[in-house]
Motif scaffolding. Structure first.
Motif, PDB file in Angstrom:
ATOM      1  N   GLN A 157      58.862  69.174 -13.620  1.00 57.11           N
ATOM      2  CA  GLN A 157      57.587  68.459 -13.680  1.00 57.11           C
ATOM      3  C   GLN A 157      57.404  67.795 -15.043  1.00 57.11           C
ATOM      4  O   GLN A 157      56.858  66.690 -15.130  1.00 57.11           O
ATOM      5  CB  GLN A 157      56.417  69.403 -13.394  1.00 57.11           C
ATOM      6  N   ALA A 158      57.862  68.464 -16.086  1.00 59.54           N
ATOM      7  CA  ALA A 158      57.748  67.889 -17.433  1.00 59.54           C
ATOM      8  C   ALA A 158      58.545  66.593 -17.535  1.00 59.54           C
ATOM      9  O   ALA A 158      58.102  65.644 -18.189  1.00 59.54           O
ATOM     10  CB  ALA A 158      58.239  68.893 -18.478  1.00 59.54           C
ATOM     11  N   SER A 159      59.702  66.543 -16.891  1.00 57.86           N
ATOM     12  CA  SER A 159      60.501  65.313 -16.949  1.00 57.86           C
ATOM     13  C   SER A 159      59.904  64.214 -16.075  1.00 57.86           C
ATOM     14  O   SER A 159      60.031  63.034 -16.383  1.00 57.86           O
ATOM     15  CB  SER A 159      61.950  65.593 -16.548  1.00 57.86           C
ATOM     16  N   ILE A 160      59.233  64.587 -15.007  1.00 54.85           N
ATOM     17  CA  ILE A 160      58.614  63.600 -14.114  1.00 54.85           C
ATOM     18  C   ILE A 160      57.324  63.049 -14.713  1.00 54.85           C
ATOM     19  O   ILE A 160      56.999  61.872 -14.538  1.00 54.85           O
ATOM     20  CB  ILE A 160      58.328  64.238 -12.734  1.00 54.85           C
ATOM     21  N   HIS A 161      56.591  63.903 -15.430  1.00 53.77           N
ATOM     22  CA  HIS A 161      55.292  63.521 -16.009  1.00 53.77           C
ATOM     23  C   HIS A 161      55.346  63.642 -17.532  1.00 53.77           C
ATOM     24  O   HIS A 161      54.809  64.594 -18.101  1.00 53.77           O
ATOM     25  CB  HIS A 161      54.182  64.428 -15.459  1.00 53.77           C
ATOM     26  N   PRO A 162      55.971  62.684 -18.213  1.00 53.87           N
ATOM     27  CA  PRO A 162      56.118  62.799 -19.676  1.00 53.87           C
ATOM     28  C   PRO A 162      54.784  62.823 -20.423  1.00 53.87           C
ATOM     29  O   PRO A 162      54.701  63.402 -21.507  1.00 53.87           O
ATOM     30  CB  PRO A 162      56.944  61.577 -20.059  1.00 53.87           C
ATOM     31  N   GLU A 163      53.744  62.260 -19.837  1.00 53.57           N
ATOM     32  CA  GLU A 163      52.442  62.258 -20.511  1.00 53.57           C
ATOM     33  C   GLU A 163      51.832  63.653 -20.563  1.00 53.57           C
ATOM     34  O   GLU A 163      50.963  63.922 -21.390  1.00 53.57           O
ATOM     35  CB  GLU A 163      51.473  61.271 -19.840  1.00 53.57           C
ATOM     36  N   GLN A 164      52.279  64.542 -19.700  1.00 54.04           N
ATOM     37  CA  GLN A 164      51.790  65.922 -19.689  1.00 54.04           C
ATOM     38  C   GLN A 164      52.913  66.930 -19.878  1.00 54.04           C
ATOM     39  O   GLN A 164      52.783  68.091 -19.484  1.00 54.04           O
ATOM     40  CB  GLN A 164      51.063  66.213 -18.372  1.00 54.04           C
ATOM     41  N   ASN A 165      54.013  66.478 -20.504  1.00 50.02           N
ATOM     42  CA  ASN A 165      55.154  67.391 -20.629  1.00 50.02           C
ATOM     43  C   ASN A 165      54.827  68.609 -21.472  1.00 50.02           C
ATOM     44  O   ASN A 165      55.373  69.684 -21.246  1.00 50.02           O
ATOM     45  CB  ASN A 165      56.392  66.672 -21.143  1.00 50.02           C
ATOM     46  N   TRP A 166      53.919  68.514 -22.403  1.00 46.80           N
ATOM     47  CA  TRP A 166      53.539  69.659 -23.232  1.00 46.80           C
ATOM     48  C   TRP A 166      52.982  70.790 -22.375  1.00 46.80           C
ATOM     49  O   TRP A 166      53.268  71.959 -22.595  1.00 46.80           O
ATOM     50  CB  TRP A 166      52.520  69.238 -24.297  1.00 46.80           C
ATOM     51  N   LYS A 167      52.183  70.407 -21.368  1.00 50.58           N
ATOM     52  CA  LYS A 167      51.580  71.410 -20.485  1.00 50.58           C
ATOM     53  C   LYS A 167      52.654  72.089 -19.635  1.00 50.58           C
ATOM     54  O   LYS A 167      52.690  73.320 -19.517  1.00 50.58           O
ATOM     55  CB  LYS A 167      50.542  70.741 -19.581  1.00 50.58           C
ATOM     56  N   TRP A 168      53.551  71.296 -19.068  1.00 46.34           N
ATOM     57  CA  TRP A 168      54.586  71.845 -18.190  1.00 46.34           C
ATOM     58  C   TRP A 168      55.598  72.680 -18.968  1.00 46.34           C
ATOM     59  O   TRP A 168      56.073  73.713 -18.473  1.00 46.34           O
ATOM     60  CB  TRP A 168      55.276  70.735 -17.411  1.00 46.34           C
ATOM     61  N   LEU A 169      55.926  72.248 -20.175  1.00 44.79           N
ATOM     62  CA  LEU A 169      56.869  73.031 -20.984  1.00 44.79           C
ATOM     63  C   LEU A 169      56.253  74.357 -21.424  1.00 44.79           C
ATOM     64  O   LEU A 169      56.944  75.379 -21.486  1.00 44.79           O
ATOM     65  CB  LEU A 169      57.344  72.218 -22.184  1.00 44.79           C
ATOM     66  N   ALA A 170      54.955  74.352 -21.690  1.00 51.72           N
ATOM     67  CA  ALA A 170      54.271  75.604 -22.033  1.00 51.72           C
ATOM     68  C   ALA A 170      54.276  76.556 -20.837  1.00 51.72           C
ATOM     69  O   ALA A 170      54.499  77.770 -20.984  1.00 51.72           O
ATOM     70  CB  ALA A 170      52.841  75.320 -22.487  1.00 51.72           C
TER      71      ALA A 170
END
Length: 62
Positions: A17-30
């Motif tokens: 999801q982080a790779s698909i949504h780079p604008e919210q990658n911080w949230k997905w990586l967390a």
């Protein structure tokens, strides 16, 4: 309750999801990091369980 393998699968989905949504990658990586920590904890609990059972089966020294 999820086992370690399930937790790691969810962490992988979060990374995708982080790779698909780079604008919210911080949230997905967390979230991925959180699930990895849970996987490690589940794995540690599973490893400790046989040792605990063995101790409970041994008679107590008097």
């Amino acid at each position: 309750m999820e086992n370690a393998q399930q937790c790691r699968a969810i962490a992988l989905l979060c990374r995708q999801q982080a790779s698909i949504h780079p604008e919210q990658n911080w949230k997905w990586l967390a979230q991925a990091e959180r699930w990895e920590h849970l996987a490690e904890a589940r794995g540690a609990l599973k490893q400790d369980a046989p040792a605990k059972e063995t101790r409970e089966q041994q008679p107590a020294a008097a």
